[in-house]
Design a protein around this motif. Sequence first.
Motif, PDB file in Angstrom:
ATOM      1  N   ALA A   1       0.469  -1.327   0.277  1.00 21.54           N
ATOM      2  CA  ALA A   1       0.322  -0.365   0.090  1.00 21.54           C
ATOM      3  C   ALA A   1       1.172   0.624   0.380  1.00 21.54           C
ATOM      4  O   ALA A   1       0.906   2.828  -0.675  1.00 21.54           O
ATOM      5  CB  ALA A   1      -0.924  -0.267   1.057  1.00 21.54           C
ATOM      6  N   LYS A   2       1.301   1.697   0.673  1.00 21.28           N
ATOM      7  CA  LYS A   2       2.848   2.399   0.535  1.00 21.28           C
ATOM      8  C   LYS A   2       3.317   2.473  -0.807  1.00 21.28           C
ATOM      9  O   LYS A   2       3.712   3.337  -1.012  1.00 21.28           O
ATOM     10  CB  LYS A   2       4.168   1.860   1.556  1.00 21.28           C
ATOM     11  CG  LYS A   2       4.811   3.513   1.694  1.00 21.28           C
ATOM     12  CD  LYS A   2       5.419   3.595   3.622  1.00 21.28           C
ATOM     13  CE  LYS A   2       6.379   4.355   4.038  1.00 21.28           C
ATOM     14  NZ  LYS A   2       7.969   4.215   4.491  1.00 21.28           N
ATOM     15  N   LYS A   3       4.004   1.732  -1.127  1.00 20.63           N
ATOM     16  CA  LYS A   3       4.640   1.997  -2.639  1.00 20.63           C
ATOM     17  C   LYS A   3       3.694   2.090  -3.664  1.00 20.63           C
ATOM     18  O   LYS A   3       4.433   3.086  -4.359  1.00 20.63           O
ATOM     19  CB  LYS A   3       5.077   0.470  -2.951  1.00 20.63           C
ATOM     20  CG  LYS A   3       6.053   0.137  -3.941  1.00 20.63           C
ATOM     21  CD  LYS A   3       6.663  -1.281  -3.957  1.00 20.63           C
ATOM     22  CE  LYS A   3       6.417  -1.245  -5.899  1.00 20.63           C
ATOM     23  NZ  LYS A   3       6.816  -3.035  -5.936  1.00 20.63           N
ATOM     24  N   ARG A   4       2.629   1.834  -3.324  1.00 23.63           N
ATOM     25  CA  ARG A   4       1.154   2.250  -4.155  1.00 23.63           C
ATOM     26  C   ARG A   4       0.442   4.142  -3.365  1.00 23.63           C
ATOM     27  O   ARG A   4       0.009   4.470  -4.379  1.00 23.63           O
ATOM     28  CB  ARG A   4       0.227   1.257  -4.575  1.00 23.63           C
ATOM     29  CG  ARG A   4       0.913   0.001  -5.578  1.00 23.63           C
ATOM     30  CD  ARG A   4       1.071   0.243  -6.122  1.00 23.63           C
ATOM     31  NE  ARG A   4       1.896  -1.247  -7.348  1.00 23.63           N
ATOM     32  CZ  ARG A   4       1.087  -2.077  -7.972  1.00 23.63           C
ATOM     33  NH1 ARG A   4       0.082  -1.909  -8.699  1.00 23.63           N
ATOM     34  NH2 ARG A   4       1.912  -2.879  -8.493  1.00 23.63           N
ATOM     35  N   ASP A   5       1.293   4.622  -2.802  1.00 26.02           N
ATOM     36  CA  ASP A   5       0.590   5.138  -2.364  1.00 26.02           C
ATOM     37  C   ASP A   5      -0.520   5.029  -1.954  1.00 26.02           C
ATOM     38  O   ASP A   5      -1.727   6.481  -2.404  1.00 26.02           O
ATOM     39  CB  ASP A   5       0.806   6.713  -3.641  1.00 26.02           C
ATOM     40  CG  ASP A   5       0.566   7.530  -2.433  1.00 26.02           C
ATOM     41  OD1 ASP A   5       0.673   7.834  -0.805  1.00 26.02           O
ATOM     42  OD2 ASP A   5       0.254   8.661  -2.504  1.00 26.02           O
ATOM     43  N   ILE A   6      -1.801   3.882  -1.176  1.00 29.54           N
ATOM     44  CA  ILE A   6      -2.964   3.408  -0.994  1.00 29.54           C
ATOM     45  C   ILE A   6      -3.321   3.780   0.539  1.00 29.54           C
ATOM     46  O   ILE A   6      -2.636   2.941   1.150  1.00 29.54           O
ATOM     47  CB  ILE A   6      -2.867   2.571  -1.618  1.00 29.54           C
ATOM     48  CG1 ILE A   6      -2.788   2.044  -2.539  1.00 29.54           C
ATOM     49  CG2 ILE A   6      -4.496   1.815  -1.777  1.00 29.54           C
ATOM     50  CD1 ILE A   6      -3.564   0.190  -3.762  1.00 29.54           C
ATOM     51  N   ALA A   7      -4.246   4.262   0.861  1.00 30.10           N
ATOM     52  CA  ALA A   7      -4.789   4.767   1.665  1.00 30.10           C
ATOM     53  C   ALA A   7      -4.488   2.993   2.707  1.00 30.10           C
ATOM     54  O   ALA A   7      -5.010   2.145   1.834  1.00 30.10           O
ATOM     55  CB  ALA A   7      -5.753   5.483   2.670  1.00 30.10           C
ATOM     56  N   CYS A   8      -3.857   2.779   3.613  1.00 30.39           N
ATOM     57  CA  CYS A   8      -4.152   1.405   4.445  1.00 30.39           C
ATOM     58  C   CYS A   8      -4.229   1.311   6.214  1.00 30.39           C
ATOM     59  O   CYS A   8      -3.785   2.009   6.116  1.00 30.39           O
ATOM     60  CB  CYS A   8      -2.945   0.568   4.397  1.00 30.39           C
ATOM     61  SG  CYS A   8      -2.546  -0.933   4.461  1.00 30.39           S
ATOM     62  N   GLU A   9      -5.360   0.663   6.581  1.00 30.89           N
ATOM     63  CA  GLU A   9      -5.723   0.174   7.612  1.00 30.89           C
ATOM     64  C   GLU A   9      -5.095  -1.385   8.098  1.00 30.89           C
ATOM     65  O   GLU A   9      -5.830  -2.251   7.162  1.00 30.89           O
ATOM     66  CB  GLU A   9      -7.247   0.932   8.028  1.00 30.89           C
ATOM     67  CG  GLU A   9      -7.281   2.496   7.613  1.00 30.89           C
ATOM     68  CD  GLU A   9      -8.193   2.371   8.247  1.00 30.89           C
ATOM     69  OE1 GLU A   9      -8.429   4.080   7.822  1.00 30.89           O
ATOM     70  OE2 GLU A   9      -9.335   1.997   8.845  1.00 30.89           O
ATOM     71  N   VAL A  10      -4.812  -1.432   9.159  1.00 32.12           N
ATOM     72  CA  VAL A  10      -4.627  -2.589   9.737  1.00 32.12           C
ATOM     73  C   VAL A  10      -5.266  -2.403  11.017  1.00 32.12           C
ATOM     74  O   VAL A  10      -5.332  -1.943  11.600  1.00 32.12           O
ATOM     75  CB  VAL A  10      -2.833  -3.219   9.473  1.00 32.12           C
ATOM     76  CG1 VAL A  10      -2.734  -2.781   9.130  1.00 32.12           C
ATOM     77  CG2 VAL A  10      -2.824  -2.216  10.964  1.00 32.12           C
ATOM     78  N   SER A  11      -5.622  -3.654  11.315  1.00 32.90           N
ATOM     79  CA  SER A  11      -6.747  -4.227  12.681  1.00 32.90           C
ATOM     80  C   SER A  11      -5.653  -5.490  12.659  1.00 32.90           C
ATOM     81  O   SER A  11      -5.276  -6.932  13.023  1.00 32.90           O
ATOM     82  CB  SER A  11      -7.797  -4.952  12.608  1.00 32.90           C
ATOM     83  OG  SER A  11      -8.513  -5.631  13.882  1.00 32.90           O
TER      84      SER A  11
END
Length: 266
Positions: free
Chosen positions: A214-224
Amino acid sequence: MHHYIEIEMKKYILDLTVSANEKLHDNYILLKLTSPNILPEMLPGQFAEVRVDKSPTTFLRRPISINYLDKKKNELWLLVQKVGDGTRALSLIQTGDILNVIAPLGNTFSIPQKTSARLLLIGGGVGTAPMLYLGSYLKEKGFSPTFLLGARSASDVLQLDDFRKFGDVYITTEDGSLGEKGYVTQHSLLENEKFDQIYTCGPKPMMMAVAAYAKKRDIACEVSLENTMACGVGACLCCVEKTTEGHVCVCKEGPVFNIKKLTWQI
């Protein structure tokens, strides 16, 4: 920008009646719990702390993700993985038994404003549990979520028919017995499709790999995060996670975190 939703929802101590104990797999059971009263509002990503009554070695409640809230049947679903004495005792509960539960605890996932947003929900192992409720919640709000589920083999893929009610489902298995062979982060979907936001829950190495993608693609990401949470209210400090703002208790500040807040990739 996606901002955290600060929720100060009321927590309830509930005596719930077991309406079903379904064996989904040798290691997993699905408890369906109901009450004569309407169950309180619960949000995806939140969890329950379950008291284990028939296990002499189990002193602390067990944190279990909210798997689904069936409003029509007034049922709360908890997916339980049998790992130790406490969860094994829970797996032996009979229909009609009473289970004491504190819920809802923790925070929730952030929901984009536009329903056209392309949302990917990635679950691995028992981490698929909160993704079912999140998917149903998103569909109800007008989104079309996509699921990517990872497991060791076909028999470990849980609740597939339920997931299919709420969106398209893609699968990876380590032995290739269902879907694509490999880990979730190797699925062709991630190369071929563009997503606006990713939500994930599962083993930490899997979530770290998803976060890196997600970071590489600049996508917002949330983890549980699934740190061991004994008290559920930030008192016992056994679920501490290091963040960019210092150490926090996952049960109190989480379990949902934006990957930008975590120190996994610094």
